[in-house]
Design a protein around this motif. Structure first.
Motif, short mmCIF file in Angstrom:
data_model
loop_
_atom_site.label_atom_id
_atom_site.label_comp_id
_atom_site.label_asym_id
_atom_site.label_seq_id
_atom_site.Cartn_x
_atom_site.Cartn_y
_atom_site.Cartn_z
N ILE A 205 61.02 83.38 32.12
CA ILE A 205 59.60 83.71 32.02
C ILE A 205 59.26 84.93 32.86
N ALA A 206 59.97 85.10 33.99
CA ALA A 206 59.73 86.28 34.83
C ALA A 206 60.14 87.56 34.10
N TYR A 207 61.27 87.52 33.36
CA TYR A 207 61.69 88.67 32.57
C TYR A 207 60.62 89.04 31.56
N THR A 208 60.09 88.04 30.87
CA THR A 208 59.09 88.30 29.83
C THR A 208 57.81 88.87 30.42
N LEU A 209 57.36 88.30 31.54
CA LEU A 209 56.14 88.79 32.18
C LEU A 209 56.33 90.20 32.74
N ALA A 210 57.55 90.48 33.25
CA ALA A 210 57.82 91.83 33.75
C ALA A 210 57.78 92.85 32.63
N ALA A 211 58.20 92.44 31.43
CA ALA A 211 58.24 93.36 30.30
C ALA A 211 56.89 93.50 29.61
N MET A 212 56.10 92.41 29.55
CA MET A 212 54.88 92.43 28.75
C MET A 212 53.66 91.85 29.46
N GLY A 213 53.74 91.62 30.76
CA GLY A 213 52.66 90.94 31.48
C GLY A 213 51.30 91.56 31.28
N ASP A 214 51.24 92.88 31.24
CA ASP A 214 49.95 93.56 31.09
C ASP A 214 49.38 93.41 29.69
N GLN A 215 50.20 93.03 28.75
CA GLN A 215 49.76 92.96 27.36
C GLN A 215 49.31 91.56 26.94
N PHE A 216 49.81 90.53 27.60
CA PHE A 216 49.44 89.17 27.22
C PHE A 216 47.98 88.90 27.52
N ASP A 217 47.29 88.28 26.55
CA ASP A 217 45.92 87.84 26.77
C ASP A 217 45.88 86.58 27.61
N SER A 218 46.83 85.68 27.35
CA SER A 218 46.84 84.39 28.05
C SER A 218 48.25 83.80 27.98
N ILE A 219 48.46 82.77 28.79
CA ILE A 219 49.66 81.95 28.72
C ILE A 219 49.27 80.62 28.08
N ILE A 220 49.97 80.24 27.01
CA ILE A 220 49.71 78.97 26.34
C ILE A 220 50.71 77.95 26.87
N ASP A 221 50.21 76.97 27.58
CA ASP A 221 51.05 75.91 28.14
C ASP A 221 50.98 74.70 27.22
N VAL A 222 52.09 74.40 26.53
CA VAL A 222 52.13 73.32 25.54
C VAL A 222 52.96 72.16 26.09
N THR A 223 52.45 70.96 25.93
CA THR A 223 53.17 69.74 26.27
C THR A 223 53.41 68.95 24.99
N LEU A 224 54.68 68.68 24.69
CA LEU A 224 55.07 67.95 23.50
C LEU A 224 55.55 66.55 23.88
N ALA A 225 55.22 65.58 23.03
CA ALA A 225 55.72 64.22 23.24
C ALA A 225 55.86 63.51 21.91
N TYR A 226 56.91 62.71 21.81
CA TYR A 226 57.13 61.82 20.66
C TYR A 226 57.24 60.41 21.25
N PRO A 227 56.12 59.80 21.64
CA PRO A 227 56.18 58.58 22.47
C PRO A 227 56.86 57.39 21.81
N ASP A 228 56.89 57.35 20.47
CA ASP A 228 57.53 56.23 19.78
C ASP A 228 58.93 56.58 19.28
N ASN A 229 59.36 57.82 19.49
CA ASN A 229 60.66 58.29 18.97
C ASN A 229 61.33 59.17 20.02
N THR A 230 61.52 58.61 21.21
CA THR A 230 61.99 59.42 22.32
C THR A 230 63.48 59.74 22.30
N ASP A 231 64.28 58.89 21.66
CA ASP A 231 65.73 59.05 21.75
C ASP A 231 66.27 60.15 20.83
N LYS A 232 65.93 60.08 19.54
CA LYS A 232 66.45 61.04 18.56
C LYS A 232 65.33 61.49 17.62
N PRO A 233 64.39 62.27 18.13
CA PRO A 233 63.23 62.62 17.31
C PRO A 233 63.58 63.42 16.06
#
Length: 298
Positions: A205-233
């Motif tokens: 992520i540091a490489y990406t921010l160093a290359a394009m940090g001034d251009q990004f509007d925002s950072i999208i922080d996504v959390t994914l979960a498959y609560p009923d299918n955790t082993d082999k989604p």
């Protein structure tokens, strides 16, 4: 028996969809090589992005038709298709790519994933990803750099060259911060103290921010979960057994906490590592809530 028939059918459809869309994108790649100007090549990339959108749409259709999925998606209402974003996410399975593309394909620019250099040589897939301007990275280990100090800094230079293609076209760059898919075995081995996550790696992520940090509007922080299918989604999706997919989105600012010289400014490096550690700790707490059997967290 029915689940296995669904598995064969879904696998065939996914492979066929990927092969046909990759072939179409490869034809665009040939066209891009022949086009004389950067502006025309950018048009070729836009066409390739539309084909990727079609690939994501068909995959989403396959997923929803063959699974009785409850989609629990919240956050990111302020996102737009003409912005520049850095997306970070936890990584559970190959299902994540299908889910991210399905959820965000009409809300932000089509995601660009950082890929290992070796994937460039995979038939059709490698050329298709090249036509989509996805960055191919050749990461050097610390031990390798000690033996070959002349290679030091080339990772960042490669990232900057790759990201230069995104300056004139709205783009979403995806970084799986953990660097690998989560498993309980990896989680125990990492000893990072998280229950549902691995230790985040700051370098990518540091490489990406160093290359394009001034251009990004925002950072999208996504959390994914498959609560009923955790082993082999991924297998469960293909067998029609996926029952619930949870996606939580936060939009974070690109501010002084993530702006700086990660590679030469040690105080900033420590600050950045602390910032990412805090983000990951909050993500782990959210995942604990989402995996509660009676969770009503939205």
């Amino acid at each position: 028996m029915l689940a296995h028939l669904i598995f064969v059918l879904n696998t065939t459809l996914v492979i066929l969809n990927s092969a046909l869309c990759s072939l179409a994108i490869c034809l665009v790649a040939v066209l891009k090589v022949l086009l004389p100007s950067a502006a025309l090549k950018a048009k070729g990339t836009q066409l390739a992005n539309k084909i990727m959108w079609l690939w994501a749409t068909i995959n989403s259709l396959i997923l929803n038709v063959s699974n009785r999925v409850e989609w629990d998606v919240e956050g990111g209402e302020e996102l737009k298709q003409d912005g520049w974003y850095l997306m970070i996410s936890n990584h559970l399975s190959w299902t994540d790519i299908v889910v991210l593309c399905s959820v965000f394909k009409d809300r932000i620019p089509m995601p660009k994933f950082f890929l290992k250099q070796q994937l460039l040589y995979v038939p059709f897939i490698g050329m298709a990803c090249w036509a989509l301007d996805m960055p191919f990275m050749r990461r050097y280990s610390r031990e390798y750099l000690i033996r070959h100090p002349e290679k030091r800094g080339q990772d960042l230079a490669t990232t900057r060259r790759s990201c230069a293609k995104f300056k004139h076209t709205p783009t979403t760059v995806v970084n799986y911060v953990e660097g690998t898919r989560f498993t309980k075995q990896k989680q125990r081995k990492s000893r990072a103290g998280y229950e549902y996550l691995l230790q985040p790696k700051t370098g990518g992520i540091a490489y990406t921010l160093a290359a394009m940090g001034d251009q990004f509007d925002s950072i999208i922080d996504v959390t994914l979960a498959y609560p009923d299918n955790t082993d082999k989604p991924f297998k469960d999706v293909l067998m029609g057994r996926m029952s619930k997919i949870v996606v939580r989105t936060r939009v974070l600012p690109v501010d002084e906490q993530v702006r700086g010289d990660y590679f030469n400014d040690k105080p900033y490096k420590r600050q950045f590592q602390q910032w990412l550690g805090d983000v990951w700790q909050e993500k782990d707490e959210l995942l604990k809530e989402l995996h509660q059997p009676s969770s009503s967290i939205k």
